[in-house]
Design an enzyme around this catalytic site. Structure first.
Site, mmCIF file in Angstrom:
data_model
loop_
_atom_site.group_PDB
_atom_site.id
_atom_site.type_symbol
_atom_site.label_atom_id
_atom_site.label_comp_id
_atom_site.label_asym_id
_atom_site.label_seq_id
_atom_site.Cartn_x
_atom_site.Cartn_y
_atom_site.Cartn_z
ATOM 1 C CG ASP A 204 -1.659 1.147 2.068
ATOM 2 O OD1 ASP A 204 -2.417 1.186 1.100
ATOM 3 O OD2 ASP A 204 -0.577 1.920 2.707
ATOM 4 C CG ASP A 523 -0.783 2.320 6.477
ATOM 5 O OD1 ASP A 523 -1.359 1.684 5.777
ATOM 6 O OD2 ASP A 523 -0.873 3.292 6.375
ATOM 7 C CG ASP A 527 -4.052 -0.602 3.024
ATOM 8 O OD1 ASP A 527 -4.108 -1.288 2.118
ATOM 9 O OD2 ASP A 527 -3.404 -0.522 4.026
#
Ligand code: ATP
Length: 535
Positions: A204, A523, A527
Site C-alpha cells: 500500500d 497499514d 487494506d
C-alpha cells in the site's frame, strides 16, 4: 478470552437494567455510556455518533467515527450487510472513546453477535485453531516421502523416510526461533515454508511506503470571477489560508476548517493525519460541547450536533462560528467526505455543504462552469511530482435541521462549486528504498496498490525503486471489459492506482490465480480485505 465479564446497561421491556456481559443476547438494546467503554459484543449503532478506537482489530491507530443507522423507510427495506453498513457497526473488544447524542437521549445499539460469533471471537478462533492449509510445499513433501517410502520398501533406506518428517519439524522450529529473535512471532508455523517461496510483495502506498504524516505545501484557490473570462480560473499559489485574500468570501477556508472528522479526546485533537494537517493550517478552533452544557449549546444551535468550529480571534475581527450539523464520513470507495454546516447567524434553513476528496471525484460532482479549463493540467503537474492532492467544493442548501439529518448524500453531493486544490507532500519513508532494493535483489517482484492518483503513484514508485518506467492501466475498466486480459496484465503491471479496498482484494486474488505466492503489506483499514486474502 473474547469478552470480559462486565456490567452492561440494557433496555429490556422499556426498562433500564444492568446485566453481565455474558448474559447479552442478540436483539438486546445496549446503552453506551457517554464517557465510553470497551464493547463486549458486536452491535449496530441506532442513534447518535460514537468515536471508536478499533486498533485491536484493524491496527489503525486513528480513531474512527461510527454513525447511527439512518431512520429511513428505504434503509429499513435493505438487508443488513457487514460491508455496506460498516459505518454503523461496533465491534467487540474495540473501545468507545466518546459519544455524541441529542437532547439528552442516550446512545443505543442493538446487539448483533456475542462471544465467539463476534468479529473478535472469529479472530481468536482463527488464531487458536488455524485452518489447515493445503500448501503446495506440504503436498510435494508428502509426494517425496511417498517416493522415499517406495524406495525404502525395496530395501534401500527405510530409515531415511522415517527421519524426513522429524527433520522437517526440527527445521521449522529452528526457523521459528530465528524469527522470534528478530521479534517476529508466527502463529501458523507451516506459513514459514510458504514465506520462503514468496515471489511477489504488494505494498500500500500512503503510510506504508510513505510517512504517516503529510506536509502542507500550498493552496490553489479558484476564482469565481467568471465575468472576466466567463470561466473560473486558478488564482496564484498561496501558502496560507487567509480569509481576506481568499475568493468566494473565504468559502475555501470554511471548507478546510469544517470538512473533517476530527474530534477532541482527552483534550487533544485526534483524527486522520490529512484532516489534522489541513485543519491546523487554518488556525480555526474546534469545540465539542460536553454533556453538562449540552442543553445550553443545543438551544444555541437549534439542537444540532454539538461540534462548533470558530475562526481565530484576530484584532477586532468578528469571530465566525459554524456548527457542523451532519458529517458524511470519508469513504475510500467514494474518495470523498462531506459535512453540512450551519451558521447560527443565518436563517435556520440556510445550510452549506462542504466536500473534499480526490481531484477527479470532486471535479465529476461540480458544475462545469465552476471548473478552470486547465484543471486537469494543474492536477497532473503536481501529481507528476509526487504531491498528494485534495480538492475542495461547496454548495448552498436550502434545508432545515430535520431534513439535513435525513437527506441522502448522493442527492446533495452534486452540482457543487469547485473551490480549489490543497497540495500536500507525502515523503517516502527512509527505509523504503533499501527494503525495495533488497527485495529486487532477491528477484522478488514489488507492486504498489494504492487508492491515490496514478501520476502521484508512479512518481512515488519511481522514487522508491518499484518502477523504472511508466506503465499505466485502469483496473476497473479492464476487469469489467476485458477480463481475459487481466491475467496477462497482473503479470506485467507494477503500479495499481485509484484502487478501492475491494479492488485491492481482487488484485491479490488474481495474482494468486496465476500462481503467484503473494504477500501484502498495508497499514490502513482500506487494506484489511487485501491482507485477509493472503491468509
Ligand atoms: N480524509 C480524507 N478526506 C477526503 N478525501 C480523502 C481523505 N483521505 C484520502 N482522500 C482522498 O481519497 C483518495 C483515496 O483514498 P484511499 O485512502 O483509498 O487511498 P490513499 O490514502 O490515497 O492511498 P493508499 O491506498 O496507498 O493508502 C485519496 O487519494 C485522496 O484523494
Amino acid at each position: 478470552m473474547v469478552q470480559k465479564l462486565e456490567l452492561v446497561k440494557v433496555l429490556r421491556n422499556g426498562k433500564e437494567e444492568d446485566v453481565f456481559s455474558d448474559n447479552l443476547v442478540p436483539g438486546d438494546i445496549i446503552l453506551i455510556p457517554p464517557h465510553g467503554c470497551v464493547l463486549q459484543c458486536d452491535a449496530v449503532l441506532m442513534n447518535g455518533t460514537v468515536i471508536v478506537n478499533e486498533a485491536m482489530l484493524t491496527g489503525e491507530s486513528v480513531p474512527v467515527m461510527k454513525v447511527g443507522l439512518p431512520d429511513l423507510e428505504e434503509e429499513r427495506q435493505k438487508l443488513f450487510s457487514n460491508n455496506e453498513h460498516s459505518k454503523h457497526l461496533l465491534f467487540c473488544g474495540t473501545q468507545v472513546l466518546q459519544t455524541r447524542f441529542y437532547r439528552g437521549k442516550s446512545v443505543q445499539a442493538v446487539v448483533l453477535r456475542t462471544a465467539y460469533t463476534t468479529q473478535k471471537g472469529q479472530l481468536v478462533r482463527s488464531i487458536m485453531y488455524p485452518k489447515p492449509v493445503d500448501f503446495e510445499f506440504t503436498k510435494d513433501l508428502l509426494k517425496f516421502v511417498g517416493f522415499l517410502a517406495g524406495i525404502a520398501t525395496i530395501g534401500l533406506g527405510y530409515s531415511i523416510a522415517i527421519m524426513i518428517i522429524p527433520a522437517m519439524s526440527i527445521g521449522i522450529i529452528a526457523a521459528q526461533m530465528r524469527l522470534r529473535a528478530k521479534q517476529i512471532f508466527c502463529i501458523s508455523p507451516s506459513t514459514i515454508n510458504t514465506c520462503g517461496g514468496i515471489n511477489t510483495v504488494c505494498f500500500d502506498k500512503t503510510g506504508t511506503l510513505t510517512e504517516d504524516g503529510l506536509d502542507f505545501n500550498c493552496l490553489r484557490p479558484i476564482s469565481s470571477d467568471v465575468n472576466v473570462k466567463n470561466q473560473a480560473y486558478f488564482e496564484e499559489e498561496t501558502e496560507e489560508f487567509n480569509m481576506q485574500s481568499l475568493p468566494l468570501d473565504g468559502e475555501i477556508l470554511k471548507a478546510a476548517a469544517t470538512c473533517h472528522s476530527l474530534t477532541i479526546i482527552n483534550g487533544e485533537l485526534c483524527g486522520d493525519p490529512l484532516d489534522f494537517i489541513l485543519f491546523r493550517k487554518t488556525n480555526w478552533i474546534l469545540e465539542e460541547t460536553s454533556s453538562s452544557d449540552e442543553v445550553e449549546e443545543s438551544s444555541r444551535y437549534d439542537l444540532i450536533q454539538p461540534i462548533v468550529i470558530k475562526s481565530p480571534l484576530i484584532g477586532n475581527q468578528i469571530q465566525l462560528e459554524l456548527a457542523v450539523v451532519r458529517q458524511f464520513t470519508f469513504n475510500p470507495t467514494l474518495q470523498r467526505m462531506a459535512v453540512i454546516v450551519h451558521n447560527p447567524q443565518e436563517p435556520g434553513d440556510s445550510m452549506f455543504l462542504y466536500c473534499k476528496g480526490s481531484p477527479e471525484m470532486i471535479a465529476s460532482l461540480c458544475c462545469p462552469e465552476t471548473m478552470p479549463t486547465d484543471y486537469q493540467k494543474v492536477v497532473n503537474d503536481y501529481a507528476q511530482h509526487g504531491y498528494r492532492l485534495i480538492a475542495l467544493a461547496y454548495r448552498h442548501l436550502e434545508v432545515n435541521y430535520v431534513h439535513a439529518q435525513k437527506i441522502k448524500r448522493e442527492e446533495i453531493e452534486c452540482n457543487m462549486t469547485m473551490l480549489g486544490l490543497v497540495v500536500m507532500e507525502n515523503r517516502v519513508k527512509k527505509q523504503t528504498g533499501s527494503v525495495i532494493n533488497q527485495l529486487n535483489r532477491a528477484l522478488i517482484r514489488t507492486i504498489m496498490v494504492t487508492g491515490d492518483n496514478i501520476l502521484t503513484a508512479v512518481s512515488v514508485a519511481k522514487e522508491c525503486g518499484i518502477i523504472k518506467e511508466n506503465k499505466r492501466t485502469t483496473f476497473q475498466v479492464i476487469l469489467e471489459e476485458y477480463p481475459e486480459l487481466m491475467e496477462k496484465l497482473v503479470c506485467v503491471c507494477d503500479v495499481f492506482a485509484r484502487m478501492s479496498p475491494e479492488q485491492k482484494q481482487q488484485l491479490i486474488n488474481k495474482l494468486q490465480e496465476v500462481d503467484y505466492t503473494v504477500a501484502m503489506c498495508g497499514d490502513g483499514a482500506n487494506d484489511c480485505a487485501a491482507l485477509k486474502v493472503y491468509f
